[in-house]
Design an enzyme around this catalytic site. Sequence first.
Site, PDB file in Angstrom:
ATOM      1  N   LYS A  81       0.856  -1.181   0.000  1.00  0.00           N
ATOM      2  CA  LYS A  81       0.000   0.000   0.000  1.00  0.00           C
ATOM      3  C   LYS A  81       0.894   1.234   0.000  1.00  0.00           C
ATOM      4  CE  LYS A  81      -3.926   1.946   2.624  1.00  0.00           C
ATOM      5  NZ  LYS A  81      -4.796   1.769   3.812  1.00  0.00           N
ATOM      6  N   SER A 156      -9.857   1.742   2.744  1.00  0.00           N
ATOM      7  CA  SER A 156      -8.980   2.520   1.895  1.00  0.00           C
ATOM      8  C   SER A 156      -7.926   1.695   1.150  1.00  0.00           C
ATOM      9  CB  SER A 156      -8.266   3.586   2.726  1.00  0.00           C
ATOM     10  OG  SER A 156      -7.402   2.990   3.678  1.00  0.00           O
ATOM     11  N   SER A 180     -10.055  -0.664   6.885  1.00  0.00           N
ATOM     12  CA  SER A 180      -9.427  -0.527   5.559  1.00  0.00           C
ATOM     13  C   SER A 180      -8.721  -1.752   5.027  1.00  0.00           C
ATOM     14  CB  SER A 180      -8.430   0.621   5.576  1.00  0.00           C
ATOM     15  OG  SER A 180      -9.110   1.818   5.369  1.00  0.00           O
TER      16      SER A 180
HETATM   17  N1  GLN Z   1     -13.244   3.938   5.975  1.00  0.00           N
HETATM   18  C1  GLN Z   1     -12.725   4.405   7.231  1.00  0.00           C
HETATM   19  C2  GLN Z   1     -12.357   5.863   7.117  1.00  0.00           C
HETATM   20  O1  GLN Z   1     -12.676   6.428   6.143  1.00  0.00           O
HETATM   21  C3  GLN Z   1     -11.553   3.583   7.640  1.00  0.00           C
HETATM   22  C4  GLN Z   1     -10.324   3.898   6.893  1.00  0.00           C
HETATM   23  C5  GLN Z   1      -9.155   3.104   7.335  1.00  0.00           C
HETATM   24  O2  GLN Z   1      -9.291   2.066   7.996  1.00  0.00           O
HETATM   25  N2  GLN Z   1      -7.991   3.619   7.022  1.00  0.00           N
HETATM   26  O3  GLN Z   1     -11.775   6.444   7.969  1.00  0.00           O
END
Ligand code: GLN
Length: 487
Positions: A81, A156, A180
Site C-alpha cells: 500500500k 482505503s 481498511s
Molecule cells: N473507511 C474508514 C475511514 O474512512 C476507515 C479507513 C481506514 O481504515 N484507514 O476512515
Amino acid sequence: MSSEPFFRSIGELSAALARGELSSVDLMRSVIARTEAVEPKVRAFNSFDREDALAQARSSDLRRAAGASLGPLDGIPIGMKDVIAVAGQPLTASSRMLANFVSPYDATVVKRLRAAGAICWGRLNLDEFAMGSSTENSAFQATANPYALDCVPGGSSGGSAAAVAAGEAIASLGSDTGGSIRQPAAFCNVVGLKPTYGLVSRYGLIAFASSLDQIGPFARSVEDVAILLGAIAGHDPLDSTSFHTGIPDYRAELDRRKGPWRLGIPKEYFGEGLDPEVAEAVQRAVAHYQKLGCEVKPVSLPHTEYGVGVYYIIATAECSSNLARYDGVRYGHRSKEAKDAVDLYFRSRAEGFGSEVKRRIILGTYVLSSGYYDAFYLRAQKVRTLIRNDFLAAYREVDAILTPTAPTPAFRRGAKADPLAMYLCDVYTIGVNLAGLPAVSVPCGFSQDGRPIGMQLIGQPYGEAELLGIARAYERDHPWAQKRPVL
Ligand code: GLN
C-alpha cells in the site's frame, strides 16, 4: 501445479522454488506480465518498478543457488500500500501533497519482509491518506473491483485487495484504521487481517489516526496470511506502541487449532441496513461452524450504535494533529504562489489536500478546540472504553465473534457521494479498531450477480493464532477465494 504462477499461493510457490521447478525471476516475470495485461482495467497500482523487482528476484535466485534461502517468502512478490515506506520508492499516500515524495528509508515491516527474502512489489492505490471506504478518494485514479469492474474495490486499501484478487501480486500489505483491510478484502474475495493493536510495528507507515492504525496482510488464503503475519509481527523499539509478546509460528499453529469453539453472534450486527444476501451467506457460515461442533451463542455489544460517531471524532482529531506536518516547508507539496510563511502553509495545504482530507482536518480541529474538547473528544474516549468493555465481557462467554464484514457487497463507483453514507460502510469494522482487537475477513460467498461477500471473525487480544485457526476451519470446506475474476 494447478494454475499460472501469478495465481498460486505462497505455500505452492515456495515449494516449487525449492524444487527448482520455477525461479523467482520466472515468477516475477509472470506477475509483471499479468499486471501489464489487466492493469488498464483494474488500476490497482500508483506505480511499479519492473527492473527493481527483477533485481530483487535475481538476488533471491542467487541466494537459493548458494543454499542460503531465507524461507517461504524468499523470492515472492508482495505488493505494498502506498503509505508504507520502501527506501528509494515513491510514497504518495495517493495525495497530491506527496505526489513527488520518495521515501528515504524502509518501514519496519518492509525491513522484516526483506529479511525473509520477499520482493517489495509496486505501490498500491488507496483513498488519500487512507481516508475512505472505496478508493475513490485517491488523487490519482479510482481502482476497479476485479469481480465487477463498475464497482469499487472497497477502501482505503482498495489497491492492495484488488491487486491480490487480480493476480497482480501474490499477497500484499495494507493498513486498517477503521476497516481498511477487512472491508476491501470482503469486496474483492480475498482474506485480510487486521492484527491486534501493538502486534505489528507502524514505523514507516504514514500516520492517519495513531491510536487506531495497524498494518496487516492480504492474501488468497488463510495460510498465506499466517505466513505473512509471522514475518511482520513482533516488538520494534522504533514504535513505542509495539508490544513485547511471543510470536508463535502462525502457519504451524493453523492445523493445531481444532476447536470446537464457542462463537458469539452479536445481534447488533444483524439489524437494519444489512443486505439480505450478505445476511444469508454469513448465516450459512454460522451453520457450518455448528456442523463442526462449535457452540453458537447470541452475545450483545450494546454500545455498537455509537461506534461510527465515536470513530469519526477520535480518528479526525488524531488526523488533524498527524497531518499538521504537511506544511510545504521541509517536504511535500509547496505552493509557488505564497507571499509569506503563513500564506505558504495555507496555500500548500489548500492545493495539496483533497476535499475528504480537508473535511476531516476541519472536523478534527473543531472537536479538539477549547470549549468543545470535553463535549466531543473526551466523551468519545469514554464511550470508546465502553465499546472495548462490551467486547471483553463477551469474551468471558465466547472464544471469537462472527459478523458480516460489511453491510453490503461492493457498490457502484459514485454511488456514495454523501460522506455520511460512505462512513456507514464501516459500522461492522470500526468497533474492532476502537477496542484494539484482531479481526480477519474471510470470503463466504457471492451475491446473485457475482459480487464477493466476506464474513468477519473477531478474536481476543494477541489471539491471532486461534483466530486464524477458526478462519481456516471454515475455508478448508469453502474455497471461495479460489474463484478467479474474469478479466
Ligand atoms: N473507511 C474508514 C475511514 O474512512 C476507515 C479507513 C481506514 O481504515 N484507514 O476512515
